[in-house]
Design a protein around this motif. Structure first.
Motif, PDB file in Angstrom:
ATOM      1  N   LEU A  26      24.087 -19.542  18.549  1.00 21.01           N
ATOM      2  CA  LEU A  26      25.186 -20.453  18.213  1.00 21.01           C
ATOM      3  C   LEU A  26      26.326 -20.310  19.217  1.00 21.01           C
ATOM      4  N   ASP A  27      26.625 -19.088  19.571  1.00 24.14           N
ATOM      5  CA  ASP A  27      27.684 -18.843  20.558  1.00 24.14           C
ATOM      6  C   ASP A  27      27.276 -19.367  21.929  1.00 24.14           C
ATOM      7  N   ARG A  28      26.009 -19.152  22.291  1.00 23.20           N
ATOM      8  CA  ARG A  28      25.526 -19.588  23.605  1.00 23.20           C
ATOM      9  C   ARG A  28      25.565 -21.101  23.753  1.00 23.20           C
ATOM     10  N   TYR A  29      25.258 -21.823  22.672  1.00 22.98           N
ATOM     11  CA  TYR A  29      25.263 -23.283  22.733  1.00 22.98           C
ATOM     12  C   TYR A  29      26.641 -23.883  22.448  1.00 22.98           C
ATOM     13  N   GLY A  30      27.645 -23.032  22.309  1.00 22.11           N
ATOM     14  CA  GLY A  30      29.004 -23.521  22.158  1.00 22.11           C
ATOM     15  C   GLY A  30      29.259 -24.253  20.856  1.00 22.11           C
ATOM     16  N   VAL A  31      28.555 -23.869  19.791  1.00 24.53           N
ATOM     17  CA  VAL A  31      28.784 -24.495  18.492  1.00 24.53           C
ATOM     18  C   VAL A  31      30.190 -24.111  18.012  1.00 24.53           C
ATOM     19  N   SER A  32      30.988 -25.101  17.680  1.00 21.48           N
ATOM     20  CA  SER A  32      32.354 -24.819  17.260  1.00 21.48           C
ATOM     21  C   SER A  32      32.669 -25.613  15.991  1.00 21.48           C
ATOM     22  N   GLY A  33      33.712 -25.161  15.277  1.00 22.88           N
ATOM     23  CA  GLY A  33      34.149 -25.850  14.066  1.00 22.88           C
ATOM     24  C   GLY A  33      33.241 -25.648  12.884  1.00 22.88           C
ATOM     25  N   LEU A  34      32.289 -24.729  12.986  1.00 23.14           N
ATOM     26  CA  LEU A  34      31.341 -24.484  11.900  1.00 23.14           C
ATOM     27  C   LEU A  34      31.812 -23.269  11.109  1.00 23.14           C
ATOM     28  N   ARG A  35      31.968 -23.432   9.813  1.00 16.20           N
ATOM     29  CA  ARG A  35      32.347 -22.303   8.966  1.00 16.20           C
ATOM     30  C   ARG A  35      31.081 -21.501   8.634  1.00 16.20           C
ATOM     31  N   ILE A  36      31.081 -20.226   9.014  1.00 13.46           N
ATOM     32  CA  ILE A  36      29.888 -19.390   8.923  1.00 13.46           C
ATOM     33  C   ILE A  36      30.209 -18.136   8.132  1.00 13.46           C
ATOM     34  N   ALA A  37      29.267 -17.728   7.289  1.00  7.41           N
ATOM     35  CA  ALA A  37      29.366 -16.446   6.579  1.00  7.41           C
ATOM     36  C   ALA A  37      28.086 -15.650   6.808  1.00  7.41           C
ATOM     37  N   VAL A  38      28.244 -14.346   6.958  1.00  6.40           N
ATOM     38  CA  VAL A  38      27.105 -13.423   7.053  1.00  6.40           C
ATOM     39  C   VAL A  38      27.144 -12.539   5.815  1.00  6.40           C
ATOM     40  N   VAL A  39      26.076 -12.566   5.032  1.00  9.28           N
ATOM     41  CA  VAL A  39      26.024 -11.825   3.768  1.00  9.28           C
ATOM     42  C   VAL A  39      25.023 -10.689   3.913  1.00  9.28           C
ATOM     43  N   ASP A  40      25.532  -9.469   3.953  1.00 12.86           N
ATOM     44  CA  ASP A  40      24.664  -8.294   4.059  1.00 12.86           C
ATOM     45  C   ASP A  40      25.483  -7.070   3.688  1.00 12.86           C
ATOM     46  N   PRO A  41      24.940  -6.155   2.881  1.00 18.59           N
ATOM     47  CA  PRO A  41      25.711  -4.967   2.510  1.00 18.59           C
ATOM     48  C   PRO A  41      25.918  -4.002   3.669  1.00 18.59           C
ATOM     49  N   VAL A  42      25.114  -4.122   4.733  1.00 21.14           N
ATOM     50  CA  VAL A  42      25.198  -3.219   5.882  1.00 21.14           C
ATOM     51  C   VAL A  42      25.527  -4.041   7.115  1.00 21.14           C
ATOM     52  N   HIS A  43      26.528  -3.607   7.876  1.00 20.98           N
ATOM     53  CA  HIS A  43      26.842  -4.252   9.152  1.00 20.98           C
ATOM     54  C   HIS A  43      26.051  -3.516  10.226  1.00 20.98           C
ATOM     55  N   LYS A  44      24.998  -4.149  10.726  1.00 22.91           N
ATOM     56  CA  LYS A  44      24.081  -3.486  11.650  1.00 22.91           C
ATOM     57  C   LYS A  44      24.788  -3.131  12.958  1.00 22.91           C
ATOM     58  N   ARG A  45      24.658  -1.862  13.334  1.00 26.11           N
ATOM     59  CA  ARG A  45      25.180  -1.365  14.603  1.00 26.11           C
ATOM     60  C   ARG A  45      24.231  -0.300  15.114  1.00 26.11           C
ATOM     61  N   GLY A  46      24.319  -0.038  16.403  1.00 21.94           N
ATOM     62  CA  GLY A  46      23.563   1.068  16.953  1.00 21.94           C
ATOM     63  C   GLY A  46      22.077   0.794  17.049  1.00 21.94           C
ATOM     64  N   GLN A  47      21.315   1.873  17.190  1.00 26.74           N
ATOM     65  CA  GLN A  47      19.892   1.771  17.492  1.00 26.74           C
ATOM     66  C   GLN A  47      19.046   2.073  16.263  1.00 26.74           C
ATOM     67  N   ASP A  48      18.297   1.075  15.787  1.00 25.95           N
ATOM     68  CA  ASP A  48      17.380   1.339  14.676  1.00 25.95           C
ATOM     69  C   ASP A  48      15.994   0.772  14.912  1.00 25.95           C
ATOM     70  N   ARG A  49      15.791   0.044  16.012  1.00 30.57           N
ATOM     71  CA  ARG A  49      14.454  -0.463  16.317  1.00 30.57           C
ATOM     72  C   ARG A  49      14.378  -0.904  17.776  1.00 30.57           C
ATOM     73  N   THR A  50      13.153  -1.065  18.244  1.00 29.61           N
ATOM     74  CA  THR A  50      12.905  -1.517  19.613  1.00 29.61           C
ATOM     75  C   THR A  50      11.941  -2.683  19.558  1.00 29.61           C
TER      76      THR A  50
END
Length: 410
Positions: A26-50
């Motif tokens: 979405l960021d790469r295609y310059g989508v703007s004006g879109l109200r977006i929500a991310v619903v997840d109990p964990v905010h993924k960071r760091g290394q957990d898979r390859t």
């Protein structure tokens, strides 16, 4: 009193790899004006898979890659085959880079982060109410992209797993060739029902991922995975005493011909494995997941519904079902099956086939490279099982039709 749900245009339910790729697209295609929500109990960071996958060089993933290879090896007891992949490459992407890119995109898009586990998705055909696991309203959205793991619609005729354990190992002396990866090494002891192989993905001459993988119906114990890895380290010509284990990776991915429902209701779309992105014959998921994200972003940028195309052509899903059946019933030998695939086709054709990107003519060439008589037996058995399954489902619907009940047309 319950708070009013957050009102958005698009809700991403689940914040793992699939959602991260959507945010970046979405960021790469310059989508703007879109109200977006991310619903997840964990905010993924760091290394957990390859993720390891093949693609063409020169795209948005290049700055995030940990390693890339233009040549790979397929090893069997009969010998070692070196495959030149051009114009493709084999690449490694670690999750910390993906999550960091998603966090940047989330900030630029002005997305709202809701740190709660989603439960039911109530779709009235116009909007979707995302509830928490306690029933509390969290988000109301025009569209929901749901990447949470979900079971298939019904059991498959063949149900295997790709399950694995990998060690990230480091050495003091130059040990690995960073220009060449081992894609599949079938010298590992083969399970009674399934296929096993090891592989080596070097990031540098002193650091690599060494992994043991099985395609089979059952998981192993922790001790069995470690024993298999130690044995493979020896088969790969590595000195166990010279290796320091820096990280351990584990994973389980479904390999099944069972159908996954990619659109369970009018305004809910499933992504990732739940949306059919996992290739049944190999367990590979990343490339299809990335295609889904790209198609969603393109659609939203053009003002269209964010509904990606099926992850793989129907004919490929049928071919996968037949291959899984042949392997499961012992009609073909796993290492020989994959060896013939690479021996009788250009490497780029095999890789594009496994990504669902080959033409019907190329698919016929791939089919001709497999053992014809055993595969024909698998085709006949798969056809018979499909007919039996359809007859059972039709028979189950007869009482409902007689009583005047309506069935869900989806």
């Amino acid at each position: 009193m319950n708070a009013a749900p957050v009102d958005v245009d698009l809700a991403l339910v689940g914040g793992g790899g699939a959602a991260s790729l959507v945010l970046a697209a979405l960021d790469r295609y310059g989508v703007s004006g879109l109200r977006i929500a991310v619903v997840d109990p964990v905010h993924k960071r760091g290394q957990d898979r390859t993720w390891a996958f093949w693609d063409r060089p020169g795209n948005d993933l290049d700055p995030m890659l940990s390693a890339r290879w233009s040549r790979v090896e397929v090893v069997t007891p009969a010998g070692r085959r070196v495959l030149a992949l051009a114009p493709l490459r084999y690449a490694m992407l670690r999750s910390d880079a993906v999550y960091a890119r998603a966090a940047e995109a989330e900030r630029r898009l002005g997305a709202t982060r809701i740190g709660a586990a989603a439960g039911a998705l109530d779709d009235d055909g116009q909007r979707v109410l995302v509830r928490g696991t306690d029933g509390r309203p969290l988000v109301r959205a025009d569209w929901v992209l749901d990447s949470r793991p979900r079971p298939p619609e019904r059991p498959g005729r063949t149900n295997w797993l790709q399950h694995f354990r990998g060690w990230w190992v480091e050495t003091d002396e130059p040990t690995f060739d960073p220009e060449r990866a081992v894609l599949m090494d079938f010298r590992t002891p083969q399970p009674a029902r399934g296929v096993s192989f090891g592989y080596v993905l070097p990031v540098s001459d002193r650091y690599a991922l060494v992994e043991y993988t099985e395609f089979s119906p059952w998981l192993l114990t922790d001790d069995a995975y470690d024993l298999a890895l130690r044995r493979y380290v020896g088969l790969a010509g590595l000195d166990p005493a010279a290796l320091r284990i820096r990280e351990v990776e584990n994973g389980v991915i479904p390999m099944t011909d069972a159908p996954f429902v990619a659109r369970p209701s009018p305004r809910v779309v499933r992504l990732g494995t739940a949306g059919g992105a996992t290739r049944p014959s190999t367990g590979f998921t990343f490339s299809a997941m990335r295609r889904q994200a790209d198609q969603v972003a393109r659609a939203l940028a053009a003002g269209r519904p964010p509904v990606p195309r099926p992850a793989y052509p129907r004919r490929h899903r049928w071919m996968d079902a037949v291959a899984l059946r042949a392997l499961d019933r012992g009609r073909v030998d796993g290492p020989e099956f994959f060896n013939r695939l690479f021996a009788r086709n250009p490497a780029d054709r095999v890789l594009r086939f496994l990504d669902g990107a080959t033409s019907p003519a190329e698919d016929l060439a791939v089919m001709r490279s497999s053992p014809l008589l055993p595969m024909m037996g698998a085709v006949i058995g798969d056809t018979v099982d499909r007919l039996r399954g359809r007859l059972r489902r039709d028979a189950a619907l007869v009482p409902l039709r007689r009583s005047g009940s309506r069935t869900d047309p989806r």
